[in-house]
Design a protein around this motif. Sequence first.
Motif, PDB file in Angstrom:
ATOM      1  N   THR A   1      16.702  65.041  48.520  1.00  0.00           N
ATOM      2  CA  THR A   1      17.510  64.475  48.183  1.00  0.00           C
ATOM      3  C   THR A   1      18.613  65.762  47.850  1.00  0.00           C
ATOM      4  OG1 THR A   1      16.734  62.718  46.914  1.00  0.00           O
ATOM      5  CG2 THR A   1      18.905  64.088  45.571  1.00  0.00           C
ATOM      6  N   ILE A   2      17.107  66.586  48.050  1.00  0.00           N
ATOM      7  CA  ILE A   2      18.261  68.189  47.719  1.00  0.00           C
ATOM      8  C   ILE A   2      18.667  68.502  48.759  1.00  0.00           C
ATOM      9  CG2 ILE A   2      17.503  70.517  47.171  1.00  0.00           C
ATOM     10  CD1 ILE A   2      16.855  69.408  45.128  1.00  0.00           C
ATOM     11  N   THR A   3      18.257  68.482  50.326  1.00  0.00           N
ATOM     12  CA  THR A   3      18.839  68.938  51.308  1.00  0.00           C
ATOM     13  C   THR A   3      20.151  68.303  51.534  1.00  0.00           C
ATOM     14  OG1 THR A   3      16.462  69.233  52.599  1.00  0.00           O
ATOM     15  CG2 THR A   3      17.571  69.040  54.075  1.00  0.00           C
ATOM     16  N   PRO A   4      20.025  67.084  51.359  1.00  0.00           N
ATOM     17  CA  PRO A   4      21.774  66.058  51.611  1.00  0.00           C
ATOM     18  C   PRO A   4      22.940  66.539  51.020  1.00  0.00           C
ATOM     19  CG  PRO A   4      19.757  64.724  52.406  1.00  0.00           C
ATOM     20  CD  PRO A   4      19.069  65.807  51.497  1.00  0.00           C
ATOM     21  N   LEU A   5      22.183  67.469  50.007  1.00  0.00           N
ATOM     22  CA  LEU A   5      23.130  67.502  48.443  1.00  0.00           C
ATOM     23  C   LEU A   5      23.772  69.415  49.204  1.00  0.00           C
ATOM     24  CD1 LEU A   5      21.616  66.239  44.870  1.00  0.00           C
ATOM     25  CD2 LEU A   5      23.589  66.485  45.541  1.00  0.00           C
ATOM     26  N   VAL A   6      22.148  70.077  49.292  1.00  0.00           N
ATOM     27  CA  VAL A   6      22.998  71.492  49.788  1.00  0.00           C
ATOM     28  C   VAL A   6      24.380  70.964  51.310  1.00  0.00           C
ATOM     29  CG1 VAL A   6      21.515  73.222  50.975  1.00  0.00           C
ATOM     30  CG2 VAL A   6      20.708  72.712  49.029  1.00  0.00           C
ATOM     31  N   ALA A   7      23.445  70.742  51.923  1.00  0.00           N
ATOM     32  CA  ALA A   7      24.722  70.257  53.319  1.00  0.00           C
ATOM     33  C   ALA A   7      25.867  69.348  52.845  1.00  0.00           C
ATOM     34  CB  ALA A   7      23.292  68.734  53.801  1.00  0.00           C
ATOM     35  N   SER A   8      25.743  68.957  51.518  1.00  0.00           N
ATOM     36  CA  SER A   8      26.951  68.150  51.693  1.00  0.00           C
ATOM     37  C   SER A   8      27.835  69.579  50.802  1.00  0.00           C
ATOM     38  CB  SER A   8      27.310  67.087  50.846  1.00  0.00           C
ATOM     39  OG  SER A   8      26.351  67.411  49.360  1.00  0.00           O
ATOM     40  N   LEU A   9      27.846  70.473  50.227  1.00  0.00           N
ATOM     41  CA  LEU A   9      28.129  71.651  50.159  1.00  0.00           C
ATOM     42  C   LEU A   9      29.093  72.721  50.957  1.00  0.00           C
ATOM     43  CD1 LEU A   9      26.670  72.542  46.757  1.00  0.00           C
ATOM     44  CD2 LEU A   9      28.580  72.052  46.786  1.00  0.00           C
ATOM     45  N   GLY A  10      28.381  72.127  52.382  1.00  0.00           N
ATOM     46  CA  GLY A  10      28.405  73.271  53.390  1.00  0.00           C
ATOM     47  C   GLY A  10      27.553  74.583  53.665  1.00  0.00           C
ATOM     48  N   LEU A  11      26.434  74.872  52.875  1.00  0.00           N
ATOM     49  CA  LEU A  11      25.842  76.175  52.287  1.00  0.00           C
ATOM     50  C   LEU A  11      25.240  75.730  54.486  1.00  0.00           C
ATOM     51  CD1 LEU A  11      24.526  75.794  48.847  1.00  0.00           C
ATOM     52  CD2 LEU A  11      26.941  76.845  50.393  1.00  0.00           C
ATOM     53  N   PHE A  12      24.500  76.482  54.541  1.00  0.00           N
ATOM     54  CA  PHE A  12      24.225  76.931  55.456  1.00  0.00           C
ATOM     55  C   PHE A  12      24.264  76.046  56.664  1.00  0.00           C
ATOM     56  CE2 PHE A  12      21.294  77.470  51.720  1.00  0.00           C
ATOM     57  CZ  PHE A  12      20.759  78.451  52.520  1.00  0.00           C
ATOM     58  N   ASN A  13      25.391  76.697  57.351  1.00  0.00           N
ATOM     59  CA  ASN A  13      25.860  75.099  58.690  1.00  0.00           C
ATOM     60  C   ASN A  13      26.204  76.712  59.603  1.00  0.00           C
ATOM     61  OD1 ASN A  13      26.582  72.664  59.955  1.00  0.00           O
ATOM     62  ND2 ASN A  13      29.009  72.843  58.647  1.00  0.00           N
ATOM     63  N   ASP A  14      25.570  75.976  60.993  1.00  0.00           N
ATOM     64  CA  ASP A  14      25.364  77.058  61.932  1.00  0.00           C
ATOM     65  C   ASP A  14      26.423  76.392  62.569  1.00  0.00           C
ATOM     66  OD1 ASP A  14      23.102  78.668  61.745  1.00  0.00           O
ATOM     67  OD2 ASP A  14      22.199  76.050  61.252  1.00  0.00           O
ATOM     68  N   THR A  15      27.207  77.055  63.362  1.00  0.00           N
ATOM     69  CA  THR A  15      28.579  76.740  64.767  1.00  0.00           C
ATOM     70  C   THR A  15      27.780  75.677  65.591  1.00  0.00           C
ATOM     71  OG1 THR A  15      28.230  78.591  65.312  1.00  0.00           O
ATOM     72  CG2 THR A  15      29.850  78.567  63.596  1.00  0.00           C
ATOM     73  N   VAL A  16      26.507  75.967  65.545  1.00  0.00           N
ATOM     74  CA  VAL A  16      25.966  75.468  67.230  1.00  0.00           C
ATOM     75  C   VAL A  16      24.845  74.067  66.711  1.00  0.00           C
ATOM     76  CG1 VAL A  16      24.742  74.680  69.386  1.00  0.00           C
ATOM     77  CG2 VAL A  16      26.283  77.100  68.757  1.00  0.00           C
ATOM     78  N   SER A  17      25.219  73.430  67.082  1.00  0.00           N
ATOM     79  CA  SER A  17      23.553  72.293  66.266  1.00  0.00           C
ATOM     80  C   SER A  17      22.173  72.883  67.222  1.00  0.00           C
ATOM     81  CB  SER A  17      23.199  70.650  66.551  1.00  0.00           C
ATOM     82  OG  SER A  17      24.836  69.875  65.735  1.00  0.00           O
ATOM     83  N   PRO A  18      21.119  72.960  67.153  1.00  0.00           N
ATOM     84  CA  PRO A  18      19.628  73.320  66.421  1.00  0.00           C
ATOM     85  C   PRO A  18      19.383  72.251  67.784  1.00  0.00           C
ATOM     86  CG  PRO A  18      19.377  72.649  64.810  1.00  0.00           C
ATOM     87  CD  PRO A  18      21.084  72.658  64.871  1.00  0.00           C
ATOM     88  N   THR A  19      18.640  72.532  69.234  1.00  0.00           N
ATOM     89  CA  THR A  19      18.287  71.555  69.835  1.00  0.00           C
ATOM     90  C   THR A  19      16.664  71.566  70.273  1.00  0.00           C
ATOM     91  OG1 THR A  19      18.547  73.253  72.182  1.00  0.00           O
ATOM     92  CG2 THR A  19      20.625  71.517  71.412  1.00  0.00           C
ATOM     93  N   GLY A  20      15.988  70.769  70.881  1.00  0.00           N
ATOM     94  CA  GLY A  20      14.772  71.690  71.338  1.00  0.00           C
ATOM     95  C   GLY A  20      14.213  72.142  71.603  1.00  0.00           C
TER      96      GLY A  20
END
Length: 442
Positions: free
Chosen positions: A329-348
């Motif tokens: 629950t915490i992680t999606p709430l933080v993401a919905s605020l746009g916090l800690f958002n990287d310009t490039v998605s991480p990959t393996g």
Amino acid sequence: MMKLNNPVRAAIFCVLALVALFFGVYFGIQAFTSKPSTRSFNVGASLGSKSPYPIGNYSSYQGSCKLVQVQMYCRHGVRYGTSKNLQNMFDLARMFRGNSSKINDSKLSNLTVPFPEDQPGELAPIGFQNLKDFGKRWLTRYPQLVNLQSISLRSSNSSRVMNSAESFMKGLLDGQAPSVNNSIIGDRATDADINPTISCSKYMVEENLHEAEAKSFKSLAFTSMAERISKRIGFQLSLDQSLTLLDLCIAQIGLLEYNTTDGVCYLFEQKDFQNYGLLDNVDKYYSLGYGHSINTQMTCSAWTGIYNEMKNARKKGPSMSLRFTHAETITPLVASLGLFNDTVSPTGSMPFDSLMNNQFQISKISPFQSNIIFEVYECEQDGLSLRILLNENQVDIPNLRKQADGLYSFKDFFKKYKSLIECDYDQVCGNRIQTFGGWNSK
């Protein structure tokens, strides 16, 4: 100049391509297995969602506005391993003891797991104490709001979450009986606010679509670790067995406050812990963060509840709204605020240094006891205003102007996040069984 015929050119091209492939793979592996970065190393900040809670540097509001309400979403405290995780540890210890004559490490040949086998996923003693201490900090910060009649409490029906809520309340009420009039224990399958992942059918279908990135990283980062430990102990371990051993070390650090030379942790190097955290970052980015639109869409019920509570702050008078939940629950709430958002998605296969420098780090977002706090103020000139804290640290909302006193306007905040409120959660999630939460509460 000598001319090369087509077969020779093709042969040279193939050789060059193989050389390029070799060095590409070689340096890719080196990125995860070479000497670690020279930056200062904090093992507690490298354990992803299993990181111990870092008490934030809380600073109180110094303006002229009056605090009228505090809301919080809080993850449960430090727990024992889940059923599968804990079982793997005990199975591995039994395997070591059963093969003691083949293992040239006396600590492993007599290995025992220092945790109760019959308490998988339960709140650990350190978790009880940490939550009680957290409640005490709240009592110091918000004494004017501590009134049993004005506190509403909501919890997942998971025992570790209910015990976390109870421990927090004992600290908040200075040891008094923590019963609260307005308390709700929500069914995880239908509580859209406290458990948006489990109660959202669309999420349950889509959550594994990006497992490939985490699997790719796992193989690339930990194969050499498994080989190194196998060689050291003279006994062949699989990749998963070596990760179970690392899980045991991490549990010893979090539950027993061991350091990196205690228990089984002496087997691991700095880069192993760092890779462990990076694996969780990649996994959670897709399963709970920015990797899927449903991850933030499904928070709309929680946000609608938060909005309605704030909107009625004047009418209700001084109040606290406390919701105890999970990392999911915490992680999606933080993401919905746009916090800690990287310009490039991480990959393996992303280079080690690039992943280390990413903003999206689970140890900062949702360690054990992670929390999002909303302080609501009544201001003479600006009306309802708010301040947001993550893990007791004030956060800045991307692209949202603060008022002169450092607070955010209630109207401006929810204008920015309008898409997250007043939704039909069951329609968003394609649910056939009705859920309950902020989206449909009156």
